[in-house]
Design a protein around this motif. Structure first.
Motif, PDB file in Angstrom:
ATOM      1  N   MET A 101      42.034  46.536  40.439  1.00 40.63           N
ATOM      2  CA  MET A 101      41.645  46.999  41.859  1.00 40.63           C
ATOM      3  C   MET A 101      40.048  46.947  42.240  1.00 40.63           C
ATOM      4  O   MET A 101      39.565  46.762  43.257  1.00 40.63           O
ATOM      5  CB  MET A 101      42.167  48.396  42.071  1.00 40.63           C
ATOM      6  CG  MET A 101      43.728  48.354  42.249  1.00 40.63           C
ATOM      7  SD  MET A 101      44.635  49.815  42.704  1.00 40.63           S
ATOM      8  CE  MET A 101      43.959  51.180  41.710  1.00 40.63           C
ATOM      9  N   VAL A 102      39.254  47.559  41.264  1.00 39.90           N
ATOM     10  CA  VAL A 102      37.758  47.381  41.573  1.00 39.90           C
ATOM     11  C   VAL A 102      37.610  46.257  41.636  1.00 39.90           C
ATOM     12  O   VAL A 102      36.602  45.838  42.642  1.00 39.90           O
ATOM     13  CB  VAL A 102      37.255  48.127  40.242  1.00 39.90           C
ATOM     14  CG1 VAL A 102      35.799  47.882  40.318  1.00 39.90           C
ATOM     15  CG2 VAL A 102      37.616  49.676  40.374  1.00 39.90           C
ATOM     16  N   PHE A 103      37.689  45.295  40.911  1.00 43.26           N
ATOM     17  CA  PHE A 103      37.133  43.845  41.061  1.00 43.26           C
ATOM     18  C   PHE A 103      37.909  43.464  42.315  1.00 43.26           C
ATOM     19  O   PHE A 103      36.990  42.506  42.762  1.00 43.26           O
ATOM     20  CB  PHE A 103      37.742  43.069  39.932  1.00 43.26           C
ATOM     21  CG  PHE A 103      36.843  43.004  38.751  1.00 43.26           C
ATOM     22  CD1 PHE A 103      35.633  42.999  38.500  1.00 43.26           C
ATOM     23  CD2 PHE A 103      37.640  43.345  37.380  1.00 43.26           C
ATOM     24  CE1 PHE A 103      34.888  43.017  37.330  1.00 43.26           C
ATOM     25  CE2 PHE A 103      37.006  43.522  36.168  1.00 43.26           C
ATOM     26  CZ  PHE A 103      35.641  43.640  36.346  1.00 43.26           C
ATOM     27  N   ALA A 104      38.781  43.517  42.844  1.00 41.27           N
ATOM     28  CA  ALA A 104      39.393  43.211  43.978  1.00 41.27           C
ATOM     29  C   ALA A 104      38.524  43.662  45.134  1.00 41.27           C
ATOM     30  O   ALA A 104      38.282  42.965  46.349  1.00 41.27           O
ATOM     31  CB  ALA A 104      40.989  43.369  44.215  1.00 41.27           C
ATOM     32  N   ILE A 105      38.152  44.903  45.250  1.00 41.98           N
ATOM     33  CA  ILE A 105      37.385  45.644  46.290  1.00 41.98           C
ATOM     34  C   ILE A 105      36.142  45.171  46.124  1.00 41.98           C
ATOM     35  O   ILE A 105      35.528  44.923  47.230  1.00 41.98           O
ATOM     36  CB  ILE A 105      37.420  47.220  45.924  1.00 41.98           C
ATOM     37  CG1 ILE A 105      39.018  47.873  46.015  1.00 41.98           C
ATOM     38  CG2 ILE A 105      36.460  47.691  46.777  1.00 41.98           C
ATOM     39  CD1 ILE A 105      39.150  49.018  45.934  1.00 41.98           C
ATOM     40  N   LEU A 106      35.514  44.736  45.039  1.00 35.48           N
ATOM     41  CA  LEU A 106      34.126  44.285  45.093  1.00 35.48           C
ATOM     42  C   LEU A 106      34.010  43.008  45.344  1.00 35.48           C
ATOM     43  O   LEU A 106      32.953  42.553  46.095  1.00 35.48           O
ATOM     44  CB  LEU A 106      33.616  44.514  43.625  1.00 35.48           C
ATOM     45  CG  LEU A 106      33.214  45.746  43.140  1.00 35.48           C
ATOM     46  CD1 LEU A 106      32.835  45.770  41.517  1.00 35.48           C
ATOM     47  CD2 LEU A 106      32.166  46.508  43.829  1.00 35.48           C
ATOM     48  N   ASN A 107      35.016  41.992  45.423  1.00 35.76           N
ATOM     49  CA  ASN A 107      35.042  40.859  45.859  1.00 35.76           C
ATOM     50  C   ASN A 107      35.768  40.502  47.181  1.00 35.76           C
ATOM     51  O   ASN A 107      36.334  39.531  47.756  1.00 35.76           O
ATOM     52  CB  ASN A 107      35.719  39.855  44.744  1.00 35.76           C
ATOM     53  CG  ASN A 107      35.090  38.471  44.909  1.00 35.76           C
ATOM     54  OD1 ASN A 107      34.299  38.041  45.488  1.00 35.76           O
ATOM     55  ND2 ASN A 107      35.911  37.504  44.299  1.00 35.76           N
ATOM     56  N   ALA A 108      35.892  41.611  47.893  1.00 34.51           N
ATOM     57  CA  ALA A 108      36.713  41.630  48.958  1.00 34.51           C
ATOM     58  C   ALA A 108      36.114  40.424  50.287  1.00 34.51           C
ATOM     59  O   ALA A 108      36.921  40.031  50.876  1.00 34.51           O
ATOM     60  CB  ALA A 108      36.966  42.882  49.771  1.00 34.51           C
TER      61      ALA A 108
END
Length: 68
Positions: free
Chosen positions: A18-25
């Motif tokens: 989830m953190v990687f998805a949010i950072l690369n949104a």
């Protein structure tokens, strides 16, 4: 003990995803299409609307009388 360890590892993994998805949104890029390619789109409109022919009322040739 094993269930608790697996649950903790799964929770950590899910949070990391989830953190990687949010950072690369905002950095979406398609793997299928090139960013420089543009679609050739042509819009076709009819020259004039087709005329609707008059509806001719023809009486039914079959009678609706019962028993006939």
């Amino acid at each position: 003990m094993i269930n608790r360890l697996l649950g903790t590892l799964c929770a950590i993994t899910i949070i990391a995803v989830m953190v990687f998805a949010i950072l690369n949104a905002g950095n979406y890029r398609s793997m299928c299409f090139e960013s420089t390619a543009k679609a050739d789109v042509t819009v076709v409109t009819p020259a004039s609307e087709p005329e609707i022919p008059e509806i001719i009322d023809i009486p039914d040739s079959l009678s609706l009388q019962p028993g006939v």
